[in-house]
Write an enzyme that holds these catalytic residues in place. Structure first.
Site: not given
Ligand code: BG6
Length: 483
Positions: A51, A240
């Site tokens: 923005r 995830h």
């Molecule tokens: C994110 C979450 O999607 O993934 C976070 O919002 C988390 O809370 C993170 O810490 C973990 O990702 P990585 O790649 O560090 O395991």
């Protein structure tokens, strides 16, 4: 072994929210790394957009600062960074108004791949998508990339899907789950479908259970407001851990194409049974180790949001009948450790005495740290004096085995290049996201209706006792975190 770099086609990439945290931490450094290894053609153009009014030069300075902050100085040379910064431009736009869109349209070039990365809150997805379409900035081949959270529940995810599909078609929409860009997650597919060794054993006849753990040491400080409305179930499990579960449980696709792979993942999600509350342990970290409690970090003294969850999940299909999948994730735990452990059944008949206490075969796929694969085997304890058994692991660290580059590639590097290449395999399809929410929603609803409090756990532990009890009741043990 140096990995082969295949340059992508020339592109115009617009990053909306280009001055925000994710862009500075991940998106722009990842693009820089891809530039540095020669994957990005000299004609590539990256347009930052936000923005606030800012000159292209000021944006380049902001990106330079981000790279200095987030990329180790050993990993690049000053001239390379200068070359990268030349690829950058900036246009201020009003996401919900008219300002700036004609300027942006004027920057787009003919015959280039066009991609729009929406590193902005979900409430801006629809207004930006609609303006890209109205100003003819988006073409039928353009790609649009969106970040999680993709909805807060099924209804909001459906709304977001409908809003995006108002201006883009499904084959143009790239929903990021950065876990799919992690090297070992892709390796799970290679392991399962490029080797004949595992597939005959990959079913309920041979597998006792599967444990999927994503343990983190960080707390929610700094993002407590977002997290308190989300919790571990929405923040980590719906996306995830669900992806890890899908890749572990899915049937072999007939080919490695985006829709063949995603069709199989959707089938796994649709086969998930509802989870009773008795198969769930939710936790919330206490204060400790000189740091505040979850409730302090969240700024909500009465919060019932979970910073930890462990649950037993069942995939109701022929392959997995009777094989529990135990999922576990949490903040402020003993170690940062993520893995998928496939635990095999005991031999049907044990001929050796003193076999108690042995845990049998387990194939462990380590995501982080030290990506690799371990196979726990039972062998003879060396030396004379009778045949006693012991456990030894065949351990393969990818870095050691492959002599991989010392700098591990970030998941975003892979995913952004896939967008430019037009490969959706590692992105979530709309129906996949909705199926995941359809399974998650009633689970959350049940604990909200019951107004249950999460169990407190100590920072630096493995989570609340109740998670251990859940396993003990089934006569099984969690793998230890941080040992
Ligand atoms: C994110 C979450 O999607 O993934 C976070 O919002 C988390 O809370 C993170 O810490 C973990 O990702 P990585 O790649 O560090 O395991």
């Amino acid at each position: 072994m140096v990995s082969r770099v295949i340059p992508v086609d020339p592109f115009d990439l617009v990053v909306f929210g280009a001055t925000g945290d994710l862009a500075r931490r991940k998106i722009l450094p990842s693009l820089f790394h891809r530039f540095q290894v020669g994957q990005m053609p000299d004609t590539a153009q990256i347009i930052g957009s936000a923005r606030s009014e800012m000159s292209a030069q000021a944006f380049r300075t902001l990106v330079r600062d981000a790279i200095v902050e987030f990329v180790s100085a050993d990993d690049y040379e000053a001239e390379t960074l200068d070359g990268f910064l030349e690829r950058l431009d900036y246009v201020a736009v009003d996401a919900t108004g008219d300002a700036g869109w004609n300027d942006l349209a004027g920057k787009m070039r003919a015959d280039m791949v066009r991609a729009f990365y929406l590193s902005v809150g979900p409430s801006l997805f629809a207004p930006i998508a609609e303006r890209l379409s109205r100003h003819a900035i988006a073409t039928p081949d353009s790609r649009i990339v969106v970040e999680k959270p993709f909805g807060h529940d099924l209804a909001t995810a459906q709304k977001l899907n409908a809003a995006l599909r108002g201006s883009f078609q499904e084959h143009q929409i790239y929903r990021i789950d950065h876990y799919l860009g992690k090297e070992t997650v892709q390796n799970l597919m290679a392991l399962r479908f490029a080797n004949s060794l595992f597939e005959p054993l990959w079913n309920s006849t041979h597998i006792d259970h599967v444990q999927i753990t994503v343990a983190e040491t960080i707390g929610v400080d700094g993002r407590g407001e977002y997290y308190d409305h989300s919790g571990a179930m929405r923040d980590m499990v719906q996306n995830h851990l669900m992806q890890l579960l899908c890749l572990t449980a899915m049937e072999p696709p007939s080919k490695f194409t985006p829709n063949a792979v995603r069709d199989e993942k959707v089938k796994v999600i649709e086969a998930l049974e509802p989870v009773p509350q008795s198969d769930i342990a939710r936790g919330q970290y206490r204060a400790g180790g000189g740091q505040g409690s979850y409730r302090e970090h969240a700024g909500n003294p009465a919060s019932r949001t979970e910073s930890f969850i462990a649950m037993k999940v069942k995939v109701a299909n022929w392959r997995w009948a009777g094989v529990p999948f135990y999922l576990r994730t949490g903040k402020r735990l003993r170690a940062r450790e993520s893995e998928i452990a496939v635990v095999f059944r005991d031999p049907p008949h044990m001929i050796f005495p003193n076999a108690e206490g042995l845990r049998g075969n387990a194939l462990v796929i380590r995501l982080q740290p030290d990506e690799g694969i371990t196979l726990r085997t039972t062998i003879k304890d060396p030396g004379p004096g009778g045949l006693r058994l012991t456990e030894v692991s065949l351990d393969m660290s990818f870095a050691e085995a492959l002599g991989a580059d010392s700098r591990a590639q970030d998941a975003y590097e892979r995913l952004i290049m896939d967008v430019i290449r037009g490969d959706q395999t590692l992105f979530m399809r709309g129906d996949e996201v909705e199926a995941a929410w359809a399974w998650v929603d009633p689970v959350i609803q049940a604990w909200e209706d019951a107004r249950t409090e999460p169990f407190a756990y100590d920072p630096g532990s493995s989570g609340p006792e109740e998670a251990l009890m859940m396993m003990h009741r089934d006569g099984r043990r969690w793998r230890q975190i941080g040992v």
